[in-house]
Design a protein around this motif. Sequence first.
Motif, short mmCIF file in Angstrom:
data_model
loop_
_atom_site.label_atom_id
_atom_site.label_comp_id
_atom_site.label_asym_id
_atom_site.label_seq_id
_atom_site.Cartn_x
_atom_site.Cartn_y
_atom_site.Cartn_z
N THR A 75 1.61 9.42 -5.83
CA THR A 75 2.11 10.84 -5.45
C THR A 75 2.91 11.16 -6.71
O THR A 75 2.82 12.32 -7.35
CB THR A 75 2.82 10.91 -4.25
OG1 THR A 75 2.16 9.75 -3.43
CG2 THR A 75 2.54 12.19 -3.70
N ARG A 133 0.92 3.97 -2.65
CA ARG A 133 0.92 5.56 -2.58
C ARG A 133 1.99 6.49 -3.15
O ARG A 133 1.68 7.50 -3.63
CB ARG A 133 0.52 5.68 -1.03
CG ARG A 133 -0.40 6.99 -0.74
CD ARG A 133 -0.73 6.93 0.69
NE ARG A 133 0.54 6.91 1.52
CZ ARG A 133 0.59 6.00 2.57
NH1 ARG A 133 -0.53 5.40 2.87
NH2 ARG A 133 1.41 5.82 3.35
N ARG A 180 0.80 -1.33 -0.03
CA ARG A 180 -0.01 -0.06 0.05
C ARG A 180 0.82 1.31 -0.09
O ARG A 180 0.86 2.17 -0.64
CB ARG A 180 -0.82 -0.01 1.21
CG ARG A 180 -2.27 -0.20 1.06
CD ARG A 180 -3.39 0.07 1.95
NE ARG A 180 -2.82 -0.25 3.47
CZ ARG A 180 -2.94 -1.35 4.03
NH1 ARG A 180 -3.33 -2.35 3.38
NH2 ARG A 180 -2.26 -1.32 5.32
#
Lengths: 412, 387
Positions: A24, A20, A16
């Motif tokens: 970004t 992420r 995860r």
Amino acid sequence: MTPSALDANDTASARRELRRRKLTAFLFVAPLLLFLVFAFVAPIATMLVRSVYHPVVSELIPETLEALKDWDGEALPPAEARAVFAADLKRLAGERLSGKLAEEINRALPGSSSTIKASARKLGRMDDAELASAGGAILAAADAAWENPKIWKAIRDAGAAYTPDYYLTALDLEMADGGGVQPRDGAKIYVDLYTKTLRIALYITVLTLIGGYPLAYYLANAESKNANMLMVFVLLPFWTSLLVRTTSWIALLQTSGVVNSVLTGAGITRSPLEMLYTQFSTVLAMTHILMPFMILPLYSVMKGIDPSYMRAAMSMGSKPIPAFLKIYLPMTLPGLSAGVLLVFIISVGYYITPALVGGTDGQMISNIIAFHMQQSNNWELAAALGSLLLAMILVLYWVYDRFVGAGNIKLG
Amino acid sequence: MDVGRRPGARERRDGTTNGGIGTMPLDANGAFLSFRNVKKSYDQKTLVVKDFNLDVQKGEFITLLGPSGSGKSTVLMMLAGFEGVTSGDIVIAGQSVTRTAPYRRNIGMVFQNYALFPHMTIAENLAYPLRVRKMNKAAVKDRVNEYLRLIEMGSFGGRYPGQLSGGQRQRVALARALIFEPSLILMDEPLGALDKKLREQMQYEITRLHEQLGFTVIYVTHDQTEALTMSSRIAVFNDGVVQQCAAPAQLYERPSNAFVADFIGENNFIPGKVDRIEGGKARVTVAGGGTITADAAEGLKAGADCVLSIRPEKLFIKPTSHAYDNELVAEHVTHHYVGDFIRFYFRVAEGTEITIKVLNDLAAPDLKAGDKASLVWLAKDCIAFPA
């Protein structure tokens, strides 16, 4: 001892975390990526497609092309096919599109424009049934050219939606009658223009190198006060409008310009020299304009070279010039290659300066591309010329990468 | 060879220095390298090096030590030929090299950033000075291998400098400066970029090579420990002038002025007033009323102000088994535990602070802040300098 492997829970949370971070990172580059797709990738793709795809004729007379499909191209096409064309032509005449067809066919077979236009005017008044039964004869009666297989061949060839013709034209070649490729008659306009473009780019690269290398060396080694001031002189023209810089060369070089006034005034020349609107003026003005592109990468690389390298070489008994060639020059190679590549590629595709100061002698390939886009309205040829230019740059880059290594480039 | 009268003129005529120093006549005083009244100015206004004089014997290890900006690097650059000499003369083996081009001086140099050529392998780096001298290929190869073995890096010849650690690069730089057997080796803060442990290792390495090969070294550093452990003699620089040039022990024990006393090692300075001077000994009254006996430095006058210098490890706290002939009462401020020793801080009258190093053994005193203690020392460990 605590095991170092991750359990299922850790793995999931680590994934995860990674996702992420990737997201970004993507969001940061997304605006520029979108911009690049619309402003760079899409136009280039369109250009590449346009250089081979030309569906105008195939959209104007689809039925005729269908009928001509089985024709061997030697004798006249069968009467039915000619009748289908006659019907197509009448329809075009009615839609006021026959002129467009005439223009397209005329490109392949000069002189056929008037034949098509005149025939279309006559056919427009004919009856449909009559055309269907004796279309071929009616055409022949309208213009004797329809008895010649040449015009039919031109129509059939122009009907192909995908065509290598524009590339052949861009390389001064054409399709031979019996298939295959042959050189075009007359002057080799485009090949000559490409070689001239490469030659001018080479002159400019060599001149910027000769002028830029010593200056970059001085800038990198001078006291910061002097270096900063000189750097402003390098950058000031860089920040001035390109147009202003180019036109100032016009003021300098024209027949009654500054240079000629000085030369004649000093009695060095009796009559003014013709310097403007020549290859000389193109090379001169572009060398001036592209100089910063050579100086800046060289400067940034030289700035990072400690003077102790040269000192070490000299303390070991090497004379200054051999030490320079063996030690300093190889260390500046990253900046040198970046500058050379940058100047060469920019000058190969340069447009505005040759357009303004080049005259006919100093024109480069981009000027002829602009001509085909703005004046002759032959966008397909312009696209083919542009694609070849792109291919040429890519080949040069590949060669460079092969022998010098692209990893060596250092821009700053 | 008549080089005594006009060495400079002869040097200019044939323009070469000879590598074979053994045959060269030395200076009148036997020095191999001499600086004579050398001065240097960069801006034509102020002197960075003011009247520098030094004679170096063959095989000596001379260190130029001083704070940054003291002119020591400038001296080295003038010797190497990268900076011009404003006035004065530099003589190597009886020949003036003041106007000789750097590449004709036959001086090996080790730089702080090593200056190994990044686009050449280690073996190519080492071969460079030999190839410049047009040595034949087989001989170059042998010599390179010999020196790679000497620095214990025999298998590293094919690597590039970027693939080596700091210490390895330093060894290669050293070998490269030595490989062409120059008359002189210059080192410009060569260990400045290394960490403490490597630095000690390299100090040992340089000393070993120096003893093994017997070359002459001029070494520049601002690290006094380095200077003290390695040098035959140290020239302490300050403000463009050599303050003292002496062997390490003498420099430490008998500094010739307050700057050297302060710059080399740690020192305590106590202000006072000279009562009288007898036979090289001064009687000094310090603030707070005590009278101290100390060695008198040059230039000390009776009745004038002075400073007394005593090293922290020469001071003891009463009661002590050490002999002493000076005593001073001071107030304990604090102490720092260092490990092998404890550092005590005391204050005497007028706020002068005194540091004492005490070995961390059973005899170490147990003092609290504000406690009074008697500090004692020998007169011969104490020098009085003119203030």
